[in-house]
Design a protein around this motif. Sequence first.
Motif, PDB file in Angstrom:
ATOM      1  N   GLY A  66       0.805  -1.108   0.094  1.00 53.22           N
ATOM      2  CA  GLY A  66       0.150   0.033   0.046  1.00 53.22           C
ATOM      3  C   GLY A  66       0.900   1.211  -0.126  1.00 53.22           C
ATOM      4  O   GLY A  66       1.978   1.197   0.142  1.00 53.22           O
ATOM      5  N   PRO A  67       0.261   2.427  -0.153  1.00 53.76           N
ATOM      6  CA  PRO A  67       0.900   3.854  -0.015  1.00 53.76           C
ATOM      7  C   PRO A  67       1.695   4.089   1.311  1.00 53.76           C
ATOM      8  O   PRO A  67       0.864   4.139   2.179  1.00 53.76           O
ATOM      9  N   GLU A  68       2.953   4.239   1.289  1.00 52.43           N
ATOM     10  CA  GLU A  68       3.547   4.515   2.420  1.00 52.43           C
ATOM     11  C   GLU A  68       3.373   5.601   2.955  1.00 52.43           C
ATOM     12  O   GLU A  68       3.297   5.809   4.324  1.00 52.43           O
ATOM     13  N   ALA A  69       2.944   6.922   2.134  1.00 53.95           N
ATOM     14  CA  ALA A  69       2.865   8.189   2.904  1.00 53.95           C
ATOM     15  C   ALA A  69       1.325   8.070   3.727  1.00 53.95           C
ATOM     16  O   ALA A  69       1.230   8.393   4.757  1.00 53.95           O
ATOM     17  N   PRO A 166       3.005 -12.820 -14.108  1.00 50.22           N
ATOM     18  CA  PRO A 166       2.096 -12.040 -13.399  1.00 50.22           C
ATOM     19  C   PRO A 166       2.960 -11.214 -12.330  1.00 50.22           C
ATOM     20  O   PRO A 166       3.803 -11.651 -11.743  1.00 50.22           O
ATOM     21  N   PHE A 167       2.690 -10.175 -12.017  1.00 52.95           N
ATOM     22  CA  PHE A 167       3.265  -9.079 -11.193  1.00 52.95           C
ATOM     23  C   PHE A 167       3.267  -9.756  -9.891  1.00 52.95           C
ATOM     24  O   PHE A 167       4.500  -9.705  -9.224  1.00 52.95           O
ATOM     25  N   PRO A 168       2.219 -10.211  -9.275  1.00 56.33           N
ATOM     26  CA  PRO A 168       2.461 -10.823  -7.814  1.00 56.33           C
ATOM     27  C   PRO A 168       3.236 -11.927  -7.709  1.00 56.33           C
ATOM     28  O   PRO A 168       4.235 -12.213  -6.809  1.00 56.33           O
ATOM     29  N   VAL A 249      -0.776  -6.618  -2.765  1.00 55.14           N
ATOM     30  CA  VAL A 249       0.730  -6.869  -3.609  1.00 55.14           C
ATOM     31  C   VAL A 249       1.353  -5.553  -4.011  1.00 55.14           C
ATOM     32  O   VAL A 249       2.084  -5.650  -4.530  1.00 55.14           O
ATOM     33  N   THR A 250       0.914  -4.424  -3.422  1.00 57.18           N
ATOM     34  CA  THR A 250       1.248  -3.297  -3.450  1.00 57.18           C
ATOM     35  C   THR A 250       2.429  -2.749  -3.046  1.00 57.18           C
ATOM     36  O   THR A 250       2.645  -1.567  -2.622  1.00 57.18           O
ATOM     37  N   PHE A 251       3.606  -3.611  -2.828  1.00 61.41           N
ATOM     38  CA  PHE A 251       4.833  -3.317  -2.393  1.00 61.41           C
ATOM     39  C   PHE A 251       5.614  -2.460  -3.394  1.00 61.41           C
ATOM     40  O   PHE A 251       5.496  -2.577  -4.814  1.00 61.41           O
ATOM     41  N   ALA A 256       5.069   0.932  -9.075  1.00 64.78           N
ATOM     42  CA  ALA A 256       5.363  -0.663  -9.093  1.00 64.78           C
ATOM     43  C   ALA A 256       4.147  -1.372  -9.636  1.00 64.78           C
ATOM     44  O   ALA A 256       4.152  -2.319 -10.281  1.00 64.78           O
ATOM     45  N   VAL A 257       2.796  -1.120  -9.001  1.00 67.27           N
ATOM     46  CA  VAL A 257       1.738  -1.703  -9.262  1.00 67.27           C
ATOM     47  C   VAL A 257       0.907  -1.371 -10.466  1.00 67.27           C
ATOM     48  O   VAL A 257       0.190  -1.820 -10.909  1.00 67.27           O
ATOM     49  N   LEU A 258       1.341  -0.135 -10.745  1.00 67.89           N
ATOM     50  CA  LEU A 258       0.375   0.439 -11.957  1.00 67.89           C
ATOM     51  C   LEU A 258       0.710  -0.400 -13.120  1.00 67.89           C
ATOM     52  O   LEU A 258      -0.174  -0.394 -13.856  1.00 67.89           O
ATOM     53  N   ALA A 259       1.887  -0.918 -13.438  1.00 69.04           N
ATOM     54  CA  ALA A 259       2.022  -1.766 -14.516  1.00 69.04           C
ATOM     55  C   ALA A 259       1.107  -3.044 -14.459  1.00 69.04           C
ATOM     56  O   ALA A 259       0.440  -3.417 -15.599  1.00 69.04           O
ATOM     57  N   TYR A 260       1.090  -3.658 -13.293  1.00 73.85           N
ATOM     58  CA  TYR A 260       0.205  -4.680 -13.344  1.00 73.85           C
ATOM     59  C   TYR A 260      -1.382  -4.165 -13.416  1.00 73.85           C
ATOM     60  O   TYR A 260      -2.033  -4.954 -14.177  1.00 73.85           O
ATOM     61  N   MET A 261      -1.603  -3.175 -12.773  1.00 73.11           N
ATOM     62  CA  MET A 261      -3.030  -2.681 -12.860  1.00 73.11           C
ATOM     63  C   MET A 261      -3.637  -2.342 -14.165  1.00 73.11           C
ATOM     64  O   MET A 261      -4.607  -2.711 -14.688  1.00 73.11           O
ATOM     65  N   ALA A 262      -2.496  -1.402 -14.778  1.00 74.03           N
ATOM     66  CA  ALA A 262      -2.824  -0.814 -16.184  1.00 74.03           C
ATOM     67  C   ALA A 262      -2.944  -2.006 -17.387  1.00 74.03           C
ATOM     68  O   ALA A 262      -3.965  -1.962 -18.097  1.00 74.03           O
ATOM     69  N   GLN A 263      -1.954  -3.094 -17.336  1.00 73.40           N
ATOM     70  CA  GLN A 263      -2.140  -3.845 -18.175  1.00 73.40           C
ATOM     71  C   GLN A 263      -3.486  -4.907 -18.131  1.00 73.40           C
ATOM     72  O   GLN A 263      -3.983  -5.203 -18.828  1.00 73.40           O
TER      73      GLN A 263
END
Length: 437
Positions: A66-69, A166-168, A249-251, A256-263
């Motif tokens: 997840g988003p660290e901020a 797969p990204f995960p 899996v949003t480490f 990082a996760v945008l590639a998996y989500m976008a595709q």
Amino acid sequence: MADTDIPTTPPSFADLVRASAAIGCTSFGGPAGQISLMHAEFVEKRRWIDGDAFLHALNFCHLLPGPEAQQLATYIGWRLHGVRGGLAAGGLFVLPGAIVMLALSMLYVAATGLGWFAAIFLGVKAAVLAIVSQALVRVAGRALTTDFKRGLAIVAFVALTVLRLPFPVVVIGAGAIGWIVGRSRPEWLGAHAAGNGDAGPRPRLTATLRTVAIGMALWAAPLLLVLATLGPDHLLWQAGVFFSKLAVVTFGGAYAVLAYMAQAAVSTHGWLTPEQMADGLGLAETTPGPLIMVTQFVGYLAGVDAPAPFAPMVAGTLAAALVTWVTFVPCFLWIFAFAPWIDRLRRIEALAAALAAITAAVVGVIANLALWFAIHVLFVRSVVVGPLGIEMPVWSSIDWRVAGIAIVAAVLLLVLNRSVWLVLGVSAGLGLATLVA
């Protein structure tokens, strides 16, 4: 510890709410800028938390998906006022950006098809390519400090781009490699456990399990309602399940996760086009809060495109709300469940090594995202070649307008170090200028 690092009297809950709201409305500039803003507000100005505790909390948040901020804001709120403080600080970090993103998503759908609007977003897409490239350069410079890490980044890129894993699988595999290597050769990853001395009293496991159970129930509640009323074939169920998986899996940050989500959103589910995905990322860059808020844009467009049995705007709003819920509720769950264990978790060297390996692999993931955006933003057509089904651009179909704007954006970002807002504004203006060129 310097006197200026010693916290003063803890703030009232009302003071925490006001400060968190102010941060939520002004937290532009990605995680680095957001974390700097929180440090300036909570550590330097108000002295509600000391510098060491802030840094330790940030390191802990890097261990979580997840988003660290946003998780750091939640942790600080929890540290100051327990669960209600965490809900206030973490929620107000997200809420302003969510409201703005929903309004922009509605405007985007309403204005689609207008010539001037399309011209503006032609420039925005070019800027996004430069922004992703900047993220790649920055993350690589910070993460790839050893030859082993550089090798992991290359392997991750090949696994995603050539082998189509797969990204995960890539993230989990990198973490497993880091865990194993960290036990025998931690110097390969430059990873060392943090913290010295007594970790304090051991938290109660029963309390942790109770928190996890409550968090899981809240996370699943809207999904179960959708399943019971609309069934497993409805878009809301499919989107809710997909983004719930994404939250685990949003480490490595949003890029990082945008590639998996976008595709997945484009190729697997067909919820939007590659160009719309780039537009959504551009919009997310202009809103306060975490960049992963682009998931709301994806949800809204998917809902509008498959609205039954609702009106399109209602379906889009419901999908955006559900996606936002399943994206951020897990963030609160991780903090409330594991924050009491922070000092013990930071002392596990193999865990630090696993995180270092994942961070290195993220460089390859972001490189994959940059390549994917380049193919779909710079070129009008692409083809799938070879037995592995590798996507390649049709070189003769390059859009020289986008390429030219992308070069200008790259110079502004990477050479002149201008702000993302300025780059987006200039690029949008250049896109609009193509109407009269």
